[in-house]
Scaffold this active site. Structure first.
Site, PDB file in Angstrom:
ATOM      1  N   CYS A  34     -26.860  -3.185  18.020  1.00 43.21           N
ATOM      2  CA  CYS A  34     -27.453  -1.886  18.358  1.00 43.21           C
ATOM      3  C   CYS A  34     -28.871  -2.166  18.805  1.00 43.21           C
ATOM      4  CB  CYS A  34     -27.447  -0.952  17.150  1.00 43.21           C
ATOM      5  SG  CYS A  34     -28.257   0.641  17.488  1.00 43.21           S
ATOM      6  N   GLU A  75     -24.726   1.726  24.109  1.00 39.37           N
ATOM      7  CA  GLU A  75     -24.141   0.404  24.318  1.00 39.37           C
ATOM      8  C   GLU A  75     -23.849   0.277  25.808  1.00 39.37           C
ATOM      9  OE1 GLU A  75     -24.202  -1.974  22.399  1.00 39.37           O
ATOM     10  OE2 GLU A  75     -24.199  -1.193  20.352  1.00 39.37           O
TER      11      GLU A  75
END
Length: 223
Positions: free
Chosen positions: A2, A105
């Site tokens: 992340c 993402e």
């Protein structure tokens, strides 16, 4: 991993959602990047009250000689967090919630990568599982830093990336934050993929690729 997330929820809603007595003004953020200051929730041990605290994203181990190591410690893998020297003390003694309302993402597409934005199905704020650490430089500078724990991707995230941040449901917050829980084995079962049906995803504008861009356009639908 992340590497970017958002927090544009109002301070009032954050205070109500996390049951905080005080919440300072929080500037809306649409492209939070490593090494920046981020909002976390910890428990004050004596009063056992939740408090909002800003920390540097990228954990700097207490034994580090240089703060630069923090840029490599923005994430901790759930599978090894209790074993790694940088995290094994924090998982026992210094756990926190990292406040967010979305994360990004990237999906490789030929020579480019398409950013995707992931949220709760209703767009409400949520909490990443985090760890924090105190560090002091040789010159005496004190920094509180943190990391986001990751796990295997759920069915919503998996088409884009094989990892996702650990999102803790509110039913797990009390145990995760409890300073009396010092056995890592008691909290490791909490580090699992979030329910995929409770999340949503969309392709967004490529302007989010630049960490210098921090505006509502970052979460705009891809044109």
């Amino acid at each position: 991993m992340c590497g970017r997330f958002t927090l544009n929820t109002s301070a009032q809603i954050i205070g109500e959602f996390f049951k905080l007595s005080e919440v300072p003004d929080i500037k809306p953020r649409y492209n939070i990047a490593p090494t920046q200051s981020i909002a976390t929730v910890t428990v004050e041990p004596e009063q056992m009250q939740r408090q909002l605290q800003f920390m540097r994203w990228g954990l700097i181990p207490s034994w580090a000689k240089d703060m630069k190591i923090g840029s490599k410690m923005i994430n901790a893998r759930s599978e090894t967090v209790a074993e790694k020297p940088a995290f094994r003390s924090a998982i026992k003694h210094r756990r926190c919630l990292i406040v967010a309302d979305g994360f990004y993402e990237w999906l490789p597409q030929g020579k480019h990568k398409q950013p995707y934005y992931f949220q709760m199905a209703e767009g409400e704020p949520f909490a990443f599982a985090g760890l924090w650490e105190n560090w002091e430089s040789p010159e005496g500078e004190k920094i509180v830093s943190c990391t986001i724990i990751t796990t295997a991707a759920n069915e919503t995230v998996q088409p884009v990336h094989d990892r996702m941040p650990v999102i803790l449901p509110d039913s797990d917050w009390e145990q995760w934050l409890d300073p009396s829980v010092k056995n890592a084995q008691e909290v490791l079962p909490l580090l699992k993929p979030y329910a995929s049906e409770a999340m949503k995803a969309k392709a967004v504008s490529a302007i989010v690729n630049s960490p210098s861009r921090d505006s509502p356009e970052c979460i705009s639908d891809r044109q």
